[in-house]
Structure formats: structure tokens, C-alpha cells
Design a protein around this motif. Sequence first.
Motif, PDB file in Angstrom:
ATOM      1  N   LEU A   1     -77.085  34.636   2.062  1.00 39.87           N
ATOM      2  CA  LEU A   1     -76.109  35.665   2.420  1.00 39.87           C
ATOM      3  C   LEU A   1     -76.409  36.252   3.793  1.00 39.87           C
ATOM      4  N   LEU A   2     -77.669  36.541   4.056  1.00 38.79           N
ATOM      5  CA  LEU A   2     -78.030  37.139   5.332  1.00 38.79           C
ATOM      6  C   LEU A   2     -77.811  36.175   6.488  1.00 38.79           C
ATOM      7  N   ARG A   3     -77.988  34.896   6.248  1.00 39.23           N
ATOM      8  CA  ARG A   3     -77.791  33.936   7.326  1.00 39.23           C
ATOM      9  C   ARG A   3     -76.318  33.798   7.682  1.00 39.23           C
ATOM     10  N   THR A   4     -75.439  33.828   6.673  1.00 44.67           N
ATOM     11  CA  THR A   4     -74.008  33.683   6.942  1.00 44.67           C
ATOM     12  C   THR A   4     -73.347  35.016   7.282  1.00 44.67           C
ATOM     13  N   ASP A   5     -73.912  36.107   6.792  1.00 43.44           N
ATOM     14  CA  ASP A   5     -73.345  37.432   7.040  1.00 43.44           C
ATOM     15  C   ASP A   5     -74.494  38.407   7.265  1.00 43.44           C
ATOM     16  N   PRO A   6     -75.016  38.448   8.494  1.00 41.25           N
ATOM     17  CA  PRO A   6     -76.206  39.272   8.742  1.00 41.25           C
ATOM     18  C   PRO A   6     -76.000  40.757   8.458  1.00 41.25           C
ATOM     19  N   TRP A   7     -74.751  41.241   8.496  1.00 44.72           N
ATOM     20  CA  TRP A   7     -74.533  42.675   8.263  1.00 44.72           C
ATOM     21  C   TRP A   7     -74.732  43.065   6.802  1.00 44.72           C
ATOM     22  N   GLN A   8     -74.950  42.057   5.951  1.00 51.59           N
ATOM     23  CA  GLN A   8     -75.325  42.389   4.572  1.00 51.59           C
ATOM     24  C   GLN A   8     -76.669  43.116   4.535  1.00 51.59           C
ATOM     25  N   LEU A   9     -77.403  43.072   5.643  1.00 55.97           N
ATOM     26  CA  LEU A   9     -78.671  43.798   5.714  1.00 55.97           C
ATOM     27  C   LEU A   9     -78.468  45.293   5.507  1.00 55.97           C
ATOM     28  N   LEU A  10     -77.250  45.786   5.733  1.00 54.88           N
ATOM     29  CA  LEU A  10     -76.977  47.209   5.512  1.00 54.88           C
ATOM     30  C   LEU A  10     -77.102  47.603   4.042  1.00 54.88           C
ATOM     31  N   ALA A  11     -77.143  46.627   3.148  1.00 56.42           N
ATOM     32  CA  ALA A  11     -77.328  46.943   1.735  1.00 56.42           C
ATOM     33  C   ALA A  11     -78.744  47.408   1.433  1.00 56.42           C
ATOM     34  N   VAL A  12     -79.676  47.158   2.348  1.00 61.57           N
ATOM     35  CA  VAL A  12     -81.072  47.536   2.139  1.00 61.57           C
ATOM     36  C   VAL A  12     -81.245  49.000   2.521  1.00 61.57           C
ATOM     37  N   PRO A  13     -81.812  49.822   1.650  1.00 63.48           N
ATOM     38  CA  PRO A  13     -81.995  51.246   1.969  1.00 63.48           C
ATOM     39  C   PRO A  13     -82.769  51.448   3.259  1.00 63.48           C
ATOM     40  N   GLY A  14     -82.281  52.364   4.083  1.00 60.62           N
ATOM     41  CA  GLY A  14     -82.965  52.697   5.324  1.00 60.62           C
ATOM     42  C   GLY A  14     -82.500  51.930   6.535  1.00 60.62           C
ATOM     43  N   VAL A  15     -81.766  50.828   6.350  1.00 63.06           N
ATOM     44  CA  VAL A  15     -81.285  50.041   7.482  1.00 63.06           C
ATOM     45  C   VAL A  15     -80.031  50.703   8.052  1.00 63.06           C
ATOM     46  N   ARG A  16     -79.968  50.818   9.372  1.00 59.64           N
ATOM     47  CA  ARG A  16     -78.862  51.477  10.026  1.00 59.64           C
ATOM     48  C   ARG A  16     -77.982  50.448  10.732  1.00 59.64           C
ATOM     49  N   PRO A  17     -76.722  50.799  11.031  1.00 59.50           N
ATOM     50  CA  PRO A  17     -75.802  49.833  11.650  1.00 59.50           C
ATOM     51  C   PRO A  17     -76.326  49.232  12.943  1.00 59.50           C
ATOM     52  N   GLU A  18     -76.949  50.032  13.805  1.00 62.80           N
ATOM     53  CA  GLU A  18     -77.444  49.477  15.056  1.00 62.80           C
ATOM     54  C   GLU A  18     -78.543  48.443  14.819  1.00 62.80           C
ATOM     55  N   GLN A  19     -79.327  48.630  13.767  1.00 59.84           N
ATOM     56  CA  GLN A  19     -80.352  47.644  13.441  1.00 59.84           C
ATOM     57  C   GLN A  19     -79.717  46.366  12.899  1.00 59.84           C
ATOM     58  N   ALA A  20     -78.709  46.520  12.049  1.00 58.47           N
ATOM     59  CA  ALA A  20     -78.007  45.343  11.545  1.00 58.47           C
ATOM     60  C   ALA A  20     -77.284  44.611  12.665  1.00 58.47           C
ATOM     61  N   ASP A  21     -76.757  45.352  13.655  1.00 59.67           N
ATOM     62  CA  ASP A  21     -76.100  44.710  14.791  1.00 59.67           C
ATOM     63  C   ASP A  21     -77.081  43.840  15.572  1.00 59.67           C
ATOM     64  N   GLY A  22     -78.261  44.363  15.827  1.00 58.95           N
ATOM     65  CA  GLY A  22     -79.264  43.573  16.534  1.00 58.95           C
ATOM     66  C   GLY A  22     -79.671  42.334  15.754  1.00 58.95           C
TER      67      GLY A  22
END
Length: 760
Positions: free
Chosen positions: A210-231
Amino acid sequence: MTALPGETPGTDDVAAEDVTAGAAADPAPAEAPGAAEDGEAQVREAEAAAEDPAADATASDGTTADGTTADGTADASPSPELSEAQAELAAQRELRERIEKRKAEKAAPIAAGTGLSGTAADLLAAVRAVESGEKAGSAFFASPAPAQAPRRPAPAAAQPPRTPAPEAAAPQAASPEAVDAVRAVLVEGGAPEALARPAVGALGEQAAELLRTDPWQLLAVPGVRPEQADGFARALLGDGCGPDDGRRTAALVGWLLERAALQGHTALDAGTVRAALAERAVSDPDAAVREAVEEGVALLFGEDEELEPDDTGAEDGVADGAVPEEEDAEAEREPVQVLLGLDRYALAEESLAEGLARLVNACEKAADWAEAAAAAPSPSAAELIRTSAAAGLVVHSGGEAARAEPAALIAAARGLGLRALGATHSEDGRRRLADATGDPDTAVTLSGLLSGAQGPGRDEDGALALDLLVVLDAPQLDVESAAVLVEALADGVRLILSGDPGVLGSAGAGRVFADVLAARACPQVVSRTPDPGPIGELVSGIGIGELNQVDAPGKEVVIVPVRDAGEAVHRTVQLVADSVPRAFSIPAEETQVITVGHGGAAGTRALNEALKQRLNPGPGRFGGFDPGDRVVHVPAPGQTVPGVVRSADAEGLRLDCGGVPVVVPQERVESSVRHGWALSAHQAAGMRWPAAVVVLPGDAAQGLSRPWVYTAFGRGERHLSVVHGVDQALPHAVAQVPAQERTTRLRPLLEALPTPDAAS
């Protein structure tokens, strides 16, 4: 007379020679205001998650929205036979059915990457996962609406032996293979490897793919912010991804709604969501919201002209420029607030509203409890007994002394041969209720009742084997737990929600107690029993917005002025370790420190470190803990269980939580166990101690509100010390900072559902 905040302290402070002698050692360096209470989110997010004030401001744009909004209407016009809210419910169910049908027709995952096939859970599964301590899935998981459960009849008088409900399954540990696969993807994208295990917990065993095809799924992890998911996304996808990528916008919508849920909202104003998307470089927020609704990321409540194609021009023979009477009437109506919400909370609110209406209408109203009411210990208790005899749902409100009234109701109902029980949110509350009724079998914790570990268990139909249930500390009841509880009650069961409306709300999303009160969907009983003593007088005044000076001849209330956070920590340790034990014979282990937040120079972390060094020094050989340490165990979001460390072995950390042995697995110690000499007011809600020390350092001013002060000051039974360093911010908060509104849909749903027997 004891000095109150804002006045010149007198000389009758507790052990004056202790609290005034000697200045504190060099004060700790002032930190950025991080001690402000971060609301209900603090019991949900991992303690190591970094705070981002700018992002918090974005996420909380909707916190000022009116939490008692009128419900909207669905796209389809309601038929004459349906009420507006019923039409909305029907339309929302139809929308979810269309979403699920569209997903089933797709051979591959949704392009936006937000429909996680096979991992969505219905409401009951989601709440059970929360109760068991497992982190809920991402905010943008889609879950189909469960089939309507048939109404269960009330159990007959003679019942076969009860069978307890099975224990909630322990959270399934992530497989090493899945964690290793996620770790490899994280490293490739430049994200910390430490996120591997939380990512598998949030996204499941397929997290790496999931993370490889849709990296913004990382936002599901507590504490992760949009700017971090963007990077992370740019590192994996290169320049091919941009701010308007459908996967990104869908993830942002879900993240915003999940952040709102952490602050207590079950929905957000659509305009607030669009504004937050625009701030995060989304060029067409309207299209992003529309796509999120179409893909099932969020549900839309109410009509939104901005989300519908513009349909102009004359129709039905209406001349250009003419305004039909119907449209003119529509223009005069109040605008309908358009809300976006996650389906898990929408389902919970709809299920809860229907379940409460069922209890109201299914109760047998001809019961004669006059004799029991006549024998009640107080007029308020008698009124509660009489009201409960004629209603299936009752709301009872009052302070700490008013807890005797539901206790009298339980005793009276059991005396009539009914299966009556009281449920509380903490082991401390259960103990106090059992003391009030004189029978330990009459009190359980809510989590123990739902899991079957406590109480009578379930009957052959799966319903709780009860005729009457009193839920104390009801303001701490979140919407998902309430929905599960009501679903477990058979037709004919009487439910009494009892609590103090002045305290802080639930750690989870929703405001069940406040919404039921505001909807006036059932009889309400307001206790006339005041809380006694100087502490009771002080807290009662705070409840109506007044910080009054009270007479405290026995030094029940003491103000300890401090100049900065360093001195606040010094005075707090002195009070707990020396002054309060000597003046009141209350040992340190029975004194609870309460402060505004976890961070800051006088937050829970700093205070717990200082208190441990003084009261139980040690190397922290068991993952930072030593035998004898006071701790709080958080088995699930919103559940705070005080305890003491006893030992540790290969199975995990062994705690004694109010006489109940608890073993916390090693892998969960870091995330679910914290030192507990100092708590936030949210964590302390629903519990009491012989003495309480409330710490108000200067950087805590922005976190104060009337409910916070009301809750914190009411935790001490015999003594309250206030380490006061916020000057006039305290009386200002009491007088002018009311409770933060939560945006929910439960009140309009309750107001619209048919409840012919409800009180006007």
C-alpha cells in the motif's frame, strides 16, 4: 481564610514553613508553550509524536463550529411520509450502498488508493478493536453499513444460566516479514524505520504494498504529518506526484477528519475542510472534497451547492428573472450546515440514536415503584426512582454528592427483584459506587461489562442480562462505546445516564451525554444535593463561572503561589512528599498531581521525573520503570487505569491496578504505560483521591477553561492544593472560557427520530 487565585495569599498555607522556605533551584529553562492541554488527542496519540502548532491550528479550524447544528437533507427530496432526518438517514444508507457497489465492480484497488479492500471493519469490529487496545485503521478506510440487527425482546423473568461474553481478542502482533517489508519501503522513501511497526498496525499486513503504490497512506500512522508524507511520496514517486494528486487529496481529507475526531468531533463543516485543503496547496478543494465523497473516504451530510454542478436557467415555464414561490421560501430558510464525516462515526451516531429511541419506546411504563421511592434517602433519589419507573431512558445530572442517588436507585431496583447494575469508567469509580450501594456485586466497569469479564454476562440472545443499567460518569462516554452498549441492551431495559455536565468530555469522539441532554429526548432529573465542604463550595462556584473565595478552616483548600515553572515543580514535590502527609496524614501514594498538559517545563513528564527521583528513585530497569513506581496504563484510547509496578518478566511488565493484576506485553509497554504521579485533567476525570495538587505554571494559561478547572479542582476528596503561577488567567478562564464545542450529529438525529414518550 485561604487566599484564592488573584488575591494576596494569607499565612495559613499547608505547612507554611515548607512551601515558603527556600527558593527553588535554578528554574528549568522556559519552553515554548507546550504545556497547554492537547485535548482528547493526548490519550490517543503515541507519547513520542511531535507537536506541530501550525498544523494543529489547521486541523482544529472546525473546533469553533456549533456542535448543535441542524441536520441537513440528502440529495433526494423527502417524501411526505418521512421526516427530514429520516430522509437523510435513508439517503446516507443509499449512498453507502452505491459506494460499496462501485468498489465491488472494480477489479483493482481504487486509483486514489483510499479504498483498502478487505481491511474495512464495521462499527462493532472497530469498537472492539479499540477496546482491545489495537489502533484503529486509517481515517480513510471505508466500511459498509452493517445490516440492521433485529430488535431483541426483553428477557423473561426466568432465565437459563447466563453465559459470559468471550474475552476481547488481544491485538495481533505484526509479523516480522510484514515489518521488514515496510521497513524497506520506509528506508527507500527516507522515512524513519521506527514507523514500520505502527504502519503495519494501522494498515495491516499489506502495508508495504500500500505504501509503495500510495505513499500518502503513511498519514494513517499516528504522529505523521502531511508535510512528512509529502516528502515520503516525492522520494518514492519522483516528480510525477503533485499537490493535486488524487491519492494525496483523499488522504488529506481522511487525515483532517481523523484529527477532528481526536478533538472530539464526529464531523467537520465542509467549508472548514475545503479551507484546510487550500492551505495545503490543493488548487481545487471543491473537486477534492467531491472526489473524497464519491470514493467513500467521507460521507456528506446536508446539501452543498458548491459540490453540485451549477444548474441555472429557467425551468417549468418560469420566466427569466422570476423567482418561484417555492424558491423564495427556500431563500428565507436558515442555511443548512454541510458536514463531512467518517463513516465509522456516522454509523455510530445513527445506531445510537435509533437504539436510544428503541429503549424509550420499548419500556413498560406501568411499573409502580412508589413504595421504593418513599423509602429513598433523599428527595432527589426519590425523584430519580419515580422517573426511572416510568421511562426507558433517563438523564440524571449532579455533582459528586449526587452519586448517592443512582446508588439508591440500584438498591431499590434490586429490592424489587430486578437485575440492576451500575457501570463506571474506572476501577476507582466502581469502588466508590460499590461503597455507596453496600454491595460489590452492584458495580462494574464499563469495559468489564462489555467484555464479559464483569457483570452478569449475556443471555441466549446475546443481550446483557439486565433489567436496569446506570452508567455513571456518563460525560466520559464516547459515541462508539455508547453505540455498542445500547446495542447490547434488550428491549425493555431501563438505561440511566448519570454524570456531572460540568466536567471535561470524553476522550473519544462525540458528546453523548451533552447531546442527549440538549435533545430533551427523555426525562431529566437534576440533583438538588450540593457537594459539601470548602472544596464542594469552590467547585460549585466554578461550575457557574465564579471563582469565589471560600472559608477553609481546616486548610481544605490552599493556594501556593509560584513565579515560574521551575519553582512550580519544586513546590509540587515538596507538597506531595512532605507538606500534605504531615498536615493531613495523607501519604504520597494517595495524593494525585494534576497539570494542564504532558509537555512543558511543568507538564506531566517533568513532574513525573521529579516525583520519581524524590519518591521512588531507581535506574528504570524495566523499560524505564522500577518496582513501586506509580503508573497509568492506557489499554485502549480513552482508558486510563492507575496502577503500581510490581515486577517484570519475559511476559511483560506486571502491574497492580486497584487490586487487579495486569500484565502488559513488552512490545506495548512503551506506548501504553506512563508514570502516573502526575496526570492531565482529562486522564483524571472520573476518579478521585484523598488529596489533589493542581499545578498551573505560567505557560499553562492558554490551556485553561472552565471545564478543565472544574474537573481538576474536583479531584480531591479532603484536600486541594493549587500551585498557582498563571495570575489572572485562572479567574478569566473560569468566567469567560467555556467548554470547547464539538461538532456532532447525534442531537438532531435524536430530535428527529420518533420518540412519542419523550419528555417535552
